[in-house]
Design an enzyme around this catalytic site. Structure first.
Site, mmCIF file in Angstrom:
data_model
loop_
_atom_site.group_PDB
_atom_site.id
_atom_site.type_symbol
_atom_site.label_atom_id
_atom_site.label_comp_id
_atom_site.label_asym_id
_atom_site.label_seq_id
_atom_site.Cartn_x
_atom_site.Cartn_y
_atom_site.Cartn_z
ATOM 1 N N LYS A 218 0.830 -1.213 0.000
ATOM 2 C CA LYS A 218 0.000 0.000 0.000
ATOM 3 C C LYS A 218 0.862 1.259 0.000
ATOM 4 O O LYS A 218 2.026 1.244 0.389
ATOM 5 C CB LYS A 218 -0.947 -0.019 1.208
ATOM 6 N N ARG A 252 -4.874 -10.133 3.203
ATOM 7 C CA ARG A 252 -5.001 -10.021 1.740
ATOM 8 C C ARG A 252 -3.667 -9.500 1.200
ATOM 9 O O ARG A 252 -3.290 -8.373 1.509
ATOM 10 C CB ARG A 252 -6.140 -9.061 1.387
HETATM 11 C C1 9MG Z 1 -9.884 -4.755 -3.251
HETATM 12 N N1 9MG Z 1 -9.058 -4.293 -2.141
HETATM 13 C C2 9MG Z 1 -7.994 -3.448 -2.224
HETATM 14 N N2 9MG Z 1 -7.492 -3.224 -1.003
HETATM 15 C C3 9MG Z 1 -8.233 -3.960 -0.140
HETATM 16 C C4 9MG Z 1 -8.222 -4.150 1.251
HETATM 17 O O1 9MG Z 1 -7.346 -3.519 2.033
HETATM 18 N N3 9MG Z 1 -9.133 -4.965 1.805
HETATM 19 C C5 9MG Z 1 -10.067 -5.592 1.023
HETATM 20 N N4 9MG Z 1 -10.953 -6.397 1.640
HETATM 21 N N5 9MG Z 1 -10.135 -5.436 -0.311
HETATM 22 C C6 9MG Z 1 -9.236 -4.635 -0.866
#
Ligand code: 9MG
Length: 272
Positions: A218, A252
């Site tokens: 990120k 994720r």
């Molecule tokens: C699609 N997407 C992009 N970033 C995300 C995040 O931090 N969490 C979730 N659930 N989906 C995300």
């Protein structure tokens, strides 16, 4: 969690691998090449320990433009069909569009990941009827403008209250409470300070619903360390471990192998 004809236990950390099928996620090539590349990438993430593959056909990066239903369907449905046919893995559909949720489930998806927390009209009935797990994420605003000027009183309280009210709306609409996952949405309408505070106080989101954390590559890492996207693996793994220590049950991630190694070490210390 019951994900269609597959199941996932949350007694151990669950790693979700990210499979973007947006045109900018491929270097070149036509549809077949894209499909083939997606399959191979999903296969390698599964081999590295991902239990869920999250397929997304619309970028949610800050400033990104939306795509039409037809474009999104065209991107995700063939990939989900192929994954469902060739791999034994839970497939999650990353979308906010009810029509895409429906088609993805018909094609074999066993989970919905919605950055919009099923706020689109018609989304809750589809999730309720399908009976699949749903990940409800917090976002302030919408992807195109969300990073303009996010303002909170207490970011953790506001995110928690929002997620609780979205979970309540889903349950009232027929979604099984045991199939709900919540996610604070790192980077979605949040400055670096908001993200750090949320991570530090992640436990305050409570224990009623399992928490997913998405910190992989990120922009907060880019801002704090000055690193480009392709050099954010170590920092991503470090953040994932902090999320785990603070109560996250699902992660994720892009870099499944390094994350799974770190998770296994964490679990060897605390659970084995
Ligand atoms: C699609 N997407 C992009 N970033 C995300 C995040 O931090 N969490 C979730 N659930 N989906 C995300």
């Amino acid at each position: 969690m019951i994900c269609g004809n597959r199941r996932i236990s949350l007694s151990r950390t669950v790693v979700m691998g990210i499979l973007n099928v947006t045109p900018d996620s491929f270097s070149d090539g036509g549809r077949f090449r894209d499909l083939d590349a997606s399959l191979r990438h999903a296969e390698s993430m599964q081999a590295a320990g991902a239990e869920i593959i999250d397929v997304g056909g619309e970028s949610t990066r800050p400033g990104s433009e939306s795509v039409t239903i037809a474009q999104e369907l065209d991107r995700v449905v063939p990939v989900i069909e192929a994954l469902n046919r060739d791999l034994d893995v839970v497939i999650s559909i990353d979308t906010s569009k009810p029509a895409v949720m429906r088609a993805a489930i018909d094609a074999g998806a066993g989970m919905i990941n919605d950055v919009n927390a099923l706020r689109s009209e018609g989304a809750i009935p589809i999730a309720a009827a399908a009976g699949v797990p749903v990940c409800l994420m917090h976002m302030l605003g919408e992807p195109r403008t969300m990073q303009n000027s996010p303002v909170y009183g207490d970011v953790v309280e506001e995110v928690r209250d929002y997620l609780e009210s979205r979970a309540a709306a889903c349950i009232a609409g027929g979604v099984d409470k045991r199939q709900i996952v919540i996610d604070p949405g790192f980077g979605f309408g949040k400055h670096v300070g908001h993200n750090l505070e949320l991570l530090r106080r992640l436990k305050e989101l409570g224990t009623e619903y399992p928490v997913m954390a998405g910190l992989s590559r990120k922009s907060m890492i880019g801002k704090l360390l000055g690193l480009p996207m392709d050099r954010r693996v170590h920092a991503s793994v470090a953040l994932a471990m902090i999320a785990l220590a603070n109560g996250a049950r699902l992660l994720r991630v892009h870099d499944v192998g390094p994350t799974v190694d770190a998770v296994r070490m964490y679990e060897a210390v605390y659970f084995d």
